[in-house]
Structure formats: C-alpha cells, structure tokens
Design a protein around this motif. Structure first.
Motif, PDB file in Angstrom:
ATOM      1  N   GLY A  37      11.941  39.967  -6.759  1.00 40.15           N
ATOM      2  CA  GLY A  37      10.864  40.753  -6.156  1.00 40.15           C
ATOM      3  C   GLY A  37      10.621  42.123  -6.729  1.00 40.15           C
ATOM      4  N   LEU A  38      11.266  42.476  -7.843  1.00 40.76           N
ATOM      5  CA  LEU A  38      11.036  43.778  -8.474  1.00 40.76           C
ATOM      6  C   LEU A  38      10.132  43.554  -9.683  1.00 40.76           C
ATOM      7  CD1 LEU A  38      14.592  45.385  -8.325  1.00 40.76           C
ATOM      8  CD2 LEU A  38      12.653  45.826  -6.838  1.00 40.76           C
ATOM      9  N   GLU A  39       8.871  43.938  -9.551  1.00 48.38           N
ATOM     10  CA  GLU A  39       7.901  43.648 -10.592  1.00 48.38           C
ATOM     11  C   GLU A  39       7.971  44.672 -11.727  1.00 48.38           C
ATOM     12  OE1 GLU A  39       4.069  43.445  -8.867  1.00 48.38           O
ATOM     13  OE2 GLU A  39       4.465  41.596  -7.760  1.00 48.38           O
ATOM     14  N   GLU A  40       7.674  44.192 -12.915  1.00 52.22           N
ATOM     15  CA  GLU A  40       7.608  45.069 -14.086  1.00 52.22           C
ATOM     16  C   GLU A  40       6.343  45.916 -14.025  1.00 52.22           C
ATOM     17  OE1 GLU A  40       6.330  44.486 -18.730  1.00 52.22           O
ATOM     18  OE2 GLU A  40       7.507  42.897 -17.779  1.00 52.22           O
ATOM     19  N   GLU A  41       6.496  47.227 -14.199  1.00 52.67           N
ATOM     20  CA  GLU A  41       5.359  48.114 -14.325  1.00 52.67           C
ATOM     21  C   GLU A  41       4.939  48.195 -15.798  1.00 52.67           C
ATOM     22  OE1 GLU A  41       2.459  50.705 -12.651  1.00 52.67           O
ATOM     23  OE2 GLU A  41       3.972  49.488 -11.646  1.00 52.67           O
ATOM     24  N   THR A  42       5.909  48.511 -16.654  1.00 52.58           N
ATOM     25  CA  THR A  42       5.669  48.517 -18.096  1.00 52.58           C
ATOM     26  C   THR A  42       7.017  48.613 -18.797  1.00 52.58           C
ATOM     27  OG1 THR A  42       4.395  49.544 -19.875  1.00 52.58           O
ATOM     28  CG2 THR A  42       5.480  51.021 -18.342  1.00 52.58           C
ATOM     29  N   ILE A  43       7.006  48.338 -20.091  1.00 50.39           N
ATOM     30  CA  ILE A  43       8.204  48.529 -20.917  1.00 50.39           C
ATOM     31  C   ILE A  43       7.894  49.644 -21.904  1.00 50.39           C
ATOM     32  CG2 ILE A  43       9.713  47.502 -22.659  1.00 50.39           C
ATOM     33  CD1 ILE A  43       9.386  44.833 -21.266  1.00 50.39           C
ATOM     34  N   HIS A  44       8.658  50.722 -21.818  1.00 46.05           N
ATOM     35  CA  HIS A  44       8.463  51.856 -22.712  1.00 46.05           C
ATOM     36  C   HIS A  44       9.233  51.603 -24.001  1.00 46.05           C
ATOM     37  CE1 HIS A  44       6.611  54.378 -19.586  1.00 46.05           C
ATOM     38  NE2 HIS A  44       7.443  53.768 -18.757  1.00 46.05           N
ATOM     39  N   PRO A  45       8.545  51.684 -25.143  1.00 45.14           N
ATOM     40  CA  PRO A  45       9.219  51.377 -26.413  1.00 45.14           C
ATOM     41  C   PRO A  45      10.235  52.445 -26.785  1.00 45.14           C
ATOM     42  CG  PRO A  45       7.009  52.221 -26.811  1.00 45.14           C
ATOM     43  CD  PRO A  45       7.142  52.049 -25.322  1.00 45.14           C
ATOM     44  N   ALA A  46      11.027  52.124 -27.791  1.00 39.74           N
ATOM     45  CA  ALA A  46      12.018  53.071 -28.291  1.00 39.74           C
ATOM     46  C   ALA A  46      11.337  54.333 -28.808  1.00 39.74           C
ATOM     47  CB  ALA A  46      12.835  52.425 -29.403  1.00 39.74           C
ATOM     48  N   ARG A  47      12.036  55.461 -28.706  1.00 39.81           N
ATOM     49  CA  ARG A  47      11.448  56.729 -29.137  1.00 39.81           C
ATOM     50  C   ARG A  47      11.308  56.804 -30.650  1.00 39.81           C
ATOM     51  NH1 ARG A  47      15.263  60.967 -26.285  1.00 39.81           N
ATOM     52  NH2 ARG A  47      16.734  59.232 -26.384  1.00 39.81           N
ATOM     53  N   VAL A  48      12.188  56.106 -31.350  1.00 41.55           N
ATOM     54  CA  VAL A  48      12.134  56.087 -32.812  1.00 41.55           C
ATOM     55  C   VAL A  48      12.194  54.643 -33.272  1.00 41.55           C
ATOM     56  CG1 VAL A  48      13.342  56.704 -34.942  1.00 41.55           C
ATOM     57  CG2 VAL A  48      13.190  58.356 -33.072  1.00 41.55           C
ATOM     58  N   SER A  49      11.341  54.301 -34.223  1.00 36.61           N
ATOM     59  CA  SER A  49      11.380  52.966 -34.808  1.00 36.61           C
ATOM     60  C   SER A  49      11.388  53.090 -36.326  1.00 36.61           C
ATOM     61  CB  SER A  49      10.169  52.142 -34.346  1.00 36.61           C
ATOM     62  OG  SER A  49       8.960  52.736 -34.777  1.00 36.61           O
ATOM     63  N   GLY A  50      11.822  52.024 -36.995  1.00 38.35           N
ATOM     64  CA  GLY A  50      11.873  52.047 -38.446  1.00 38.35           C
ATOM     65  C   GLY A  50      13.192  52.596 -38.968  1.00 38.35           C
ATOM     66  N   PRO A  51      13.305  52.748 -40.287  1.00 40.64           N
ATOM     67  CA  PRO A  51      14.591  53.152 -40.882  1.00 40.64           C
ATOM     68  C   PRO A  51      14.946  54.615 -40.625  1.00 40.64           C
ATOM     69  CG  PRO A  51      12.897  52.927 -42.587  1.00 40.64           C
ATOM     70  CD  PRO A  51      12.283  52.455 -41.305  1.00 40.64           C
ATOM     71  N   LEU A  52      15.999  54.805 -39.828  1.00 42.82           N
ATOM     72  CA  LEU A  52      16.584  56.133 -39.584  1.00 42.82           C
ATOM     73  C   LEU A  52      18.063  55.984 -39.911  1.00 42.82           C
ATOM     74  CD1 LEU A  52      15.751  58.972 -38.309  1.00 42.82           C
ATOM     75  CD2 LEU A  52      16.976  58.157 -36.289  1.00 42.82           C
ATOM     76  N   VAL A  53      18.516  56.609 -41.024  1.00 44.60           N
ATOM     77  CA  VAL A  53      19.830  56.271 -41.565  1.00 44.60           C
ATOM     78  C   VAL A  53      20.645  57.523 -41.868  1.00 44.60           C
ATOM     79  CG1 VAL A  53      18.908  54.139 -42.574  1.00 44.60           C
ATOM     80  CG2 VAL A  53      18.971  56.231 -43.957  1.00 44.60           C
ATOM     81  N   VAL A  54      21.933  57.279 -42.155  1.00 45.17           N
ATOM     82  CA  VAL A  54      22.833  58.338 -42.606  1.00 45.17           C
ATOM     83  C   VAL A  54      22.556  58.623 -44.078  1.00 45.17           C
ATOM     84  CG1 VAL A  54      25.235  59.019 -42.976  1.00 45.17           C
ATOM     85  CG2 VAL A  54      24.605  57.633 -40.978  1.00 45.17           C
ATOM     86  N   GLY A  55      22.443  59.894 -44.406  1.00 44.54           N
ATOM     87  CA  GLY A  55      22.269  60.295 -45.801  1.00 44.54           C
ATOM     88  C   GLY A  55      23.319  61.307 -46.204  1.00 44.54           C
ATOM     89  N   ARG A  56      23.868  61.147 -47.425  1.00 41.09           N
ATOM     90  CA  ARG A  56      24.830  62.124 -47.948  1.00 41.09           C
ATOM     91  C   ARG A  56      24.123  62.944 -49.021  1.00 41.09           C
ATOM     92  NH1 ARG A  56      30.243  62.827 -48.013  1.00 41.09           N
ATOM     93  NH2 ARG A  56      30.572  60.800 -47.009  1.00 41.09           N
ATOM     94  N   VAL A  57      24.170  64.285 -48.869  1.00 47.09           N
ATOM     95  CA  VAL A  57      23.494  65.160 -49.816  1.00 47.09           C
ATOM     96  C   VAL A  57      24.296  65.187 -51.113  1.00 47.09           C
ATOM     97  CG1 VAL A  57      22.618  67.473 -50.244  1.00 47.09           C
ATOM     98  CG2 VAL A  57      22.576  66.543 -47.924  1.00 47.09           C
ATOM     99  N   LEU A  58      23.662  64.698 -52.203  1.00 45.49           N
ATOM    100  CA  LEU A  58      24.332  64.673 -53.507  1.00 45.49           C
ATOM    101  C   LEU A  58      24.046  65.933 -54.314  1.00 45.49           C
ATOM    102  CD1 LEU A  58      23.649  60.961 -54.536  1.00 45.49           C
ATOM    103  CD2 LEU A  58      25.650  61.903 -53.379  1.00 45.49           C
ATOM    104  N   SER A  59      22.851  66.458 -54.167  1.00 45.04           N
ATOM    105  CA  SER A  59      22.508  67.697 -54.885  1.00 45.04           C
ATOM    106  C   SER A  59      21.474  68.458 -54.084  1.00 45.04           C
ATOM    107  CB  SER A  59      21.978  67.386 -56.291  1.00 45.04           C
ATOM    108  OG  SER A  59      20.725  66.708 -56.209  1.00 45.04           O
ATOM    109  N   ARG A  60      21.467  69.759 -54.321  1.00 50.17           N
ATOM    110  CA  ARG A  60      20.519  70.614 -53.612  1.00 50.17           C
ATOM    111  C   ARG A  60      20.103  71.736 -54.546  1.00 50.17           C
ATOM    112  NH1 ARG A  60      22.300  74.760 -48.800  1.00 50.17           N
ATOM    113  NH2 ARG A  60      20.467  76.099 -48.914  1.00 50.17           N
ATOM    114  N   VAL A  61      18.814  71.800 -54.848  1.00 54.81           N
ATOM    115  CA  VAL A  61      18.299  72.816 -55.768  1.00 54.81           C
ATOM    116  C   VAL A  61      17.268  73.662 -55.027  1.00 54.81           C
ATOM    117  CG1 VAL A  61      17.095  73.240 -57.945  1.00 54.81           C
ATOM    118  CG2 VAL A  61      18.652  71.280 -57.736  1.00 54.81           C
TER     119      VAL A  61
END
Length: 885
Positions: A32-56
C-alpha cells in the motif's frame, strides 16, 4: 513525501544486494505504499580515481595561473603518443585552476560523458591552449559541500580510508550514485514517515528480517533511569482539545561540552541530502537525522539560555511568537506552546510552537556548548490545527499530526545523545527527565470471523493471528473463542476498531486475493431518471461537436473578471474554511465561474477555437441557515441531523458551455463561420429537445421597460446591464419553460461581454450558455414520449407576414402563430425580418413559413386558408398584429 535511500534502509532490514529503487517500489506498493517518483543518482558516467603524474604551471595573459596536468586514470588512459594531446605517459591531459595538490596526489576525475549535479555534462574541450580531456573536481562541483577553494585530494579528504587504484569508480565510494525512491504516504500511516516504518513495511512485503531501531534493545547501552534532578518539565493545559492533553510525554536529555565547531559526519550529511534536507550544524543535523530514522521529531535548545521549568501550555490572548523563519505570528488560544520560566514565573517566555516550529530565542547558536534535547509526544489534533492556522507545514508537524509513537521519545533522545557525544565531543549529563502521562490504550475487540465476513476471503484463524502479530499486535484468544482481544502496537494509533484490523489483514495478505465479484442489482433498480437525463445531455452536446471537461469547483477572482456587480446574487458564495488553495476559497455558484478559466487556458495553450462544456454541481447558499457541528461522542438525534441537512446549501446540477473562434474552418467545400449567439441558443435547444421539454426564448435585457401585452406572458427582461453579466446585454437571451401559468427560467445564452472575453483571454465575440439541469429535468413529462406515425400525405405551404410592435419578442409571436395553426402545423419557421419605410415606426414585419399536413388526408385549399385566417385573427387579438400587404 518520504525519501527512501536503499543504503539507509539496509540499516534496519535485510535488502538483497542488487536491489534497485524500482525493485523497492514494487515491493512497497504490495503493502500500500505507492511510488511518487524515483530520483536519479546525483552523478552519472565515469567518475574515477586519478593520480597526478605531472603538473606544469602556465601563467596567462589575464594574470591567472593554470596547471596543465597529466593524470593517470587507469583503464581510461590514452596510450603514449596517442589521444587528443599526445604524451609520453599513459594518461590524460587535464587543465585545472586549483593549486592545492601536488604530483602523486590521488584526485577525483570526471571524464567526458559524466554528468555532475546541475546538470553539468563533462566533455573534452580546448582551453588555455590545451585540450582538457576531463575535470578534476571540487566538493561543491560534486554536490558534497560548499568547499570550492580547491579540488578533492582523496588522501587528505579520507584519512585512514583505503583509496582505490587509479581508474577505479568513485561514484559509490563518494555516495553519489544512489537512486532514491520517494513514496506517497496516506494520512493514516504516519509511521512510514521514517526509515523505521518503511523498513517494517518492506519486511511485511518480502519477509526480510527486520530489526526495530525504536526499541530500547536496539541501543548499544541500556536506557538510563529517570533521575529526580532532571530538567523539570510541566504540562499546564487548561483547555485540552477533545479532552486530550497537549502533551502526554516529554523527555529531556542534556549533553555538555559539545564542540561548537564540530562538523556533521559525511555519512550523515549525505543521508540528510538524500532525504531532501540540507546540513545546518551538528546539533540540528542530529535531531533531523533521528527524526528521519525513527519518526520522532526532536528539538535542540541552548541550555544556558533556558530557565527552569519548561512549561507546555496553550497560548494566551494577545501573545505573539517570532518563529525560526523570522516571521512574527499572532497566537491563537488553541496553539500549544513550549515555554520556560525566567524570573521564577512559570511559562512566562515562549520558546516555540509545540510540534511545529521553534522560536528565535534559545535556538542553538554557533557558540553553544551545552545542549538540552527535547523528545515529546504531542496531541495530533492540536498540532494539525496549529500548522494549518499558521501555514507552517513543517517536517515535525507532518509527523505529529499523523500520530507518533509515544514509546519512542526516550530511545530517540538517547540516539541523539550518543551522536552528539561521538561526533561533537560532548559528555552526556547523568540527569534524565521523562514526564510520562501516556494513557493506556484499551484492546480492540474483534470477532475471529470478522476478516472473512468483511473481505469474502476464507482466512484461517492461524493466518489471521500471524498477520496481526506481524504488524506488532498482541492477540488474546484461541481458535475456539468467538471474540479476540487485540492490543495494537504503540506506533499504530490509526488502529482503533475491528475494521481497521481487517484492513491490515487484507493489505498484508494481498488485495489481489480478494475475489472481484460484481453484485447483482436488484430487479427494478438502476440509473435514476435524472441520471439518465444528465447522460443524455452530455451525449447530445458531445455529438454537437463540444468537448466535455471537468474543472475544480473552486473560485478565486472569477466573479470580478466576469464583471459581476457587488449586489449580484451570484457573489453570494460559500467560503471554504480550509481551501485547497488560499487564492481560491469560494465554491462556484455557476458553471461559468470555472469553465471560463478552462476555456481561456486552452486558448493560451494554442487552441484557436474552443467548444467546451461541463456538467456539474453549483452551490447556492441563499436562505441557508448553517447549523453548528454536533459532538462526535454519540450519535446525533434525528432533530439534530435534520438541522444539519437544512444547513446544507442547495446544490443543483447545471450544464454550461463556452464557444469561440471558428465554428466552421475554411476549406475547399466550406464557407468559414465564427461562433455567434445563435450557436449558444441552439445548444440549449438541443439539450431541451433530447429531454422532450419545450422551451421558449426571449431577450434577457431591455434598456426600456416595454408595454405589457396580453397572454401568453413572458419573463420580464433585466433593465440593468450588470444584471446579465458576464453576457453582452444586447446579445443575450433568456430560455424558459411554462408550467401552467408559471414561467420557469432554465437557461441564459448569448455572446459574452467584450470585457469578459478580454479578461479570460478568449477569442473575440465568444459565446456561452448555462442551463439549470435540475429545473429542466423537473419540467420533463412523467409519461414516455409518444411517437406518432409519419403522415404519407402531401404537405401544404403557407407564408404569412405579420406587422407587430418591435418590442414584442419573436418567440412570443411564434408561439401565438403555432397555437393558432393548431395540430395541422408540422413546422413553423421565421424566414424574414423587415424594418423600414413600408411598416409603421417602432414596428417590424415578421415573415413565417408554415408547413401544414394532416395525418389522414390531403389538405384542401380551404383548410389551408382557414389556418391562415386563424393565425391572422389570433395574432391581431393577442398581439395587435396586422397582415402585411
């Protein structure tokens, strides 16, 4: 409505891995608990760990220094010598304006294809002479906080936590990828405004193991005992509503030495944000978190600003309160207040509107170190009325007005204490106050056969007992007992009778198990005459090309836009005490009150032509004497019920229509034509015809009172243009029926006033009609319409032109002509109206075509001439008409 993150729900119930928000919605709807809506994830797509190799560092012409970095993103790297900007390193090139990181730091990288909160899609782009193939993110860019001073360096942001390897997904690591289900909760199930309640319902639906976080056993340590030196609390309710004290439980706990600079833990902030709340401060976040988790609203006070005792009382005349939203509010004597007692005067200073919103005084400040926590159980009716009276639908009031669990305040208070000690560095004070006047709830008597009787399902008694115990009830009685005693759980104040228990049994067993059996209607029953008539009217108008609509019967400024005068009886409308919208508090007195808005809305959406109608109820309170509401303690007497019925305003059925724009669109074989007043009158005639009622039409407005003519009489027209609003006074007709010597006005039809057309945004010269269906149905013949046989004899035609005074309506002349022609008149049609030199001044010539036919013989010339002479003679006698030469 409540938000349900799966990660939070798993704290209290076993949810299988891989369960999605859609799966959760499907499980909850079964109970008896009806769905109002499903809120999507705040971030989608590739979000990854990066290691800084160089900085100029590269200075720019605008004085800004940017960093061109090569970042190792694991499997997303470009191979050496390849990519949008080739390099000797397996990496990606990224431009970054922040300077808070070094080589070898691990950072958060959003790659092309990712979508950040906003939404902000990430793509490779050329900037500052390089191609930036991604973005290193700050906390604000990810919706994790307001810090935008630099990017997130994972080793610093999450000390002691193992950081995944380069290229690893960070969406779940940062808590950004979770879908959140929003559910719709009915008013009787307030316990589902908490993770505790939703987890329980998920357990009912799936059978998953549920651990109740609202029980003392769920705490890490036993609840401390109440002490005599706890912060004193008094309830001084001299005017309880319906005999229920404003507060029957009030728990206070004290935490000292809280670090005012302590931040809320990241996991708590994330959960609050997923639930639709923003993080404010640790004490406020803790009380909000406990409310969302257990369903128990709480409040935190600056202990140093309080003067004992706290007094719960009703407001006094003339008192005001400035609430946390900086609004000064005049208080009502029914308002329940939280007060303290400076200068040893009990209850002399107002701290807040109980269960709704706190006041500015004693709120937790940035410098507060000693905190008093409040967890109380307030009267639902008192809170509901106060929230509506002050238009303050707070998260707390939503829960209190639906009924909270009176046994959970000490558990909620302890949870809040534990969180403040753990994350704020505070110390729990040994003093505990718990004012507990919660009355015992009597058990509900239920016949063991009642579930099967009411639902038609043959439940076994063991299954009934198991379902009741599943929702927390204690059942006293055996399978041989005709009546069971059922003690309902404290979190279900809505279960007050046996029917409520049966509803729970049917809900948990599954509504699909209840057989769908259409009861046979007893012989001689069915739709009433009025119902048949209303359906026939709707069908007729739809067949005529109009579209049926249905509008809300609530009116805002429609009376003014229709040009109704201040004394127009249509302005006498019923005002709702608790309207759905504050700007529309009136019930319509005419279908056009709301239908004109519907028509205007269609035009504003691009419709060039409109032809809409509505059949519905209007409310006419004239002559109604409202009766006071009786007590609900016992059944009102017949006299009281009769008085209530007399106090109900008349609510007749009306049908109204609005037509504007092109009645016939231009085409190869058609001549374009716009709607005019005749279309509105014809719509009324169609309705009358299908009901078998003969109607007559006369002018509705005449600026000069006309001379009275002999029978048959006609309704007197209005002399003030305002009396026919919203119609054009010179292009509007009154439609009436005759009942003996009584004239009954049933409709008004014609062209709308130009000011009304403009006010509602309608096409120029739009027309409208409104018909009193109840009056028309009352005029219907009680005997069925008798169908006459079609005569096969030839028709005879006579044309006759009558000169009459121009103040005599055509309808009156046509009626006299028909009466004089008698049963031989098959059809009478006006085909010409002439005014000019050939007729006297203030007169006009009306030419009628008479089609005559007898049922049993061919009419002779003498018979036709006799009809003609009869018409001339009677119109001369009744109307003073003369035959035009």
């Amino acid at each position: 409505m409540p938000m349900v993150p799966l990660s939070w729900l798993r704290d209290h119930v076993e949810v299988p891995e891989g369960t999605t928000a859609a799966d959760l919605a499907a499980a909850l709807v079964r109970v008896g608990l009806e769905e109002e809506t499903i809120h999507p994830a705040r971030v989608s797509g590739p979000l990854v760990v990066g290691r800084v190799l160089s900085r100029v560092e590269e200075p720019q012409h605008n004085g800004k220094v940017i960093n061109y970095c090569r970042v190792d993103v694991g499997r997303y790297n470009d191979e050496p010598g390849t990519g949008k900007e080739p390099s000797d390193l397996a990496s990606r090139g990224i431009i970054c304006g922040a300077h808070n990181f070094e080589v070898d730091d691990l950072v958060v990288v959003s790659l092309p294809g990712a979508v950040l909160p906003g939404p902000f899609p990430i793509a490779a782009r050329k900037t500052y002479g390089h191609i930036s193939d991604g973005m290193m993110c700050s906390a604000r860019e990810l919706g994790l906080g307001e810090d935008h001073s630099g990017i997130i360096v994972l080793q610093k942001a999450f000390p002691g936590r193992e950081i995944p390897a380069s290229g690893s997904d960070l969406v779940s690591f940062l808590g950004l990828g979770e879908e959140v289900l929003e559910i719709n909760v009915t008013p009787d199930r307030g316990y589902c405004f908490s993770m505790r309640g939703v987890a329980r319902e998920y357990s009912h639906s799936t059978g998953a193991r549920f651990t109740d976080p609202g029980l003392p056993e769920a705490l890490a340590e036993p609840l401390p005992a109440v002490t005599s030196d706890g912060f004193p609390v008094e309830v001084d309710d001299v005017a309880p509503i319906r005999g229920h004290a404003g507060a029957d439980r009030f728990v206070t706990r004290i935490v000292r030495g809280v670090d005012p600079t302590a931040l809320s833990p990241r996991w708590m902030v994330e959960r609050l944000e997923m639930a639709g709340m923003r993080s404010i401060s640790l004490p406020v976040d803790v009380t909000n978190y406990v409310m969302l988790d257990l369903g128990q609203p709480m409040h935190a006070y600056d202990l140093g600003a309080l003067a004992a005792p706290i007094v719960v009382r009703r407001a006094r005349p003339g008192e005001t309160l400035t609430t946390l939203d900086d609004v000064e509010r005049e208080l009502d004597p029914e308002d329940l207040l939280i007060t303290d007692s400076p200068d040893d005067v009990p209850g002399s200073r107002i701290l807040g509107l109980a269960g709704v919103m706190g006041g500015r005084y004693s709120e937790v400040e940035p410098s507060t170190t000693d905190i008093l926590l409040e967890a109380a159980h307030f009267d639902a009716v008192s809170i509901a009325r106060a929230a509506r009276r002050h238009k303050l639908p707070s998260e707390a009031s939503k829960r209190f007005e639906r009924g909270t669990d009176p046994q959970v305040p000490p558990v909620a208070a302890q949870r809040a204490v534990d969180l403040l000690v753990e994350y704020g560095g505070g110390t729990a004070d040994s003093t505990v106050s718990d004012l507990d006047h919660v009355p015992a709830v009597p058990p509900v008597r239920m016949r063991s056969s009642e579930p099967s009787r009411l639902t038609g399902v043959d439940y076994s008694l063991d299954h009934v007992r198991e379902l009741l115990e599943r929702i927390g009830c204690t059942v006293t009685g055996t399978s041989t007992d005709a009546v069971w005693q059922v003690q309902v759980p404290s979190w279900r104040p809505d279960l007050t009778g046996s029917a409520d228990l049966v509803e729970e049994i049917a809900r948990l067993d599954g509504y699909d198990n209840i057989p769908s059996v259409l009861p046979a209607a007893p012989a001689g029953t069915g739709l009433t005459t009025a119902q048949h008539a209303r359906r026939a009217v709707s069908d007729t108008l739809a067949q005529a090309g109009l579209v049926e609509v249905e509008s809300y019967p609530f009116v805002s400024d429609s009376f003014d836009r229709q040009g109704l005068s201040d004394v127009n009886p249509r302005r006498l409308a019923v005002r709702l005490r608790n309207p759905l919208a504050e700007d529309a508090p009136w019930l319509r007195t005419s279908i056009l009150d709301t239908l004109l808005d519907v028509a205007g809305r269609n035009v504003s959406r691009g419709a060039s032509s409109i032809a809409v109608f509505e059949t519905g109820i209007v409310v006419h309170p004239q002559g109604t004497v409202p009766a006071g509401l009786p007590s609900a303690e016992s059944r009102p007497s017949d006299a009281v019920l009769a008085g209530l019925q007399d106090g109900v305003p008349a609510q007749p059925w009306h049908v109204g229509g609005v037509l504007g724009g092109s009645a016939v669109e231009p085409g190869i074989l058609t001549t374009p034509r716009s709607f005019d007043w005749a279309d509105a009158v014809e719509a009324v005639r169609r309705v009358a015809s299908v009901l078998g009622v003969r109607v007559e039409v006369t002018r509705a407005w005449d600026p000069e009172p006309r001379a009275e003519h002999s029978a048959p009489p006609m309704p007197a027209p209005a002399t003030d243009p305002a009396d026919v609003a919203p119609w054009h006074p010179g292009r509007v007709a009154t439609v009436f029926v005759r009942s003996g010597r009584e004239l009954i006005t049933v409709a008004t039809a014609g062209e709308l006033h130009p000011g009304v057309v403009m006010a509602f945004g309608l096409p120029k010269r739009s027309v409208a009609f409104e018909l009193d269906l109840d009056a028309l149905i009352e005029a219907m013949s009680e005997t069925p319409i008798q169908i006459k046989s079609v005569s096969t004899y030839p028709i005879a035609k006579e044309d006759i032109a009558l000169v009459v005074s121009d103040d005599i309506p055509v309808a009156r002349v046509a009626q006299v002509v028909r009466q004089a022609a008698g049963p031989l008149a098959e059809e009478i049609t006006l085909f010409d109206v002439y005014t000019g030199d050939q007729v006297p001044e203030s007169h006009r010539s009306l030419a009628f075509a008479l089609r005559l036919r007898a049922a049993d013989h061919t009419l002779t010339a003498e018979e036709s001439a006799q009809v003609r002479n009869s018409v001339v003679k009677k119109t001369r006698k009744v109307l003073g008409a003369e035959l035009r030469s």
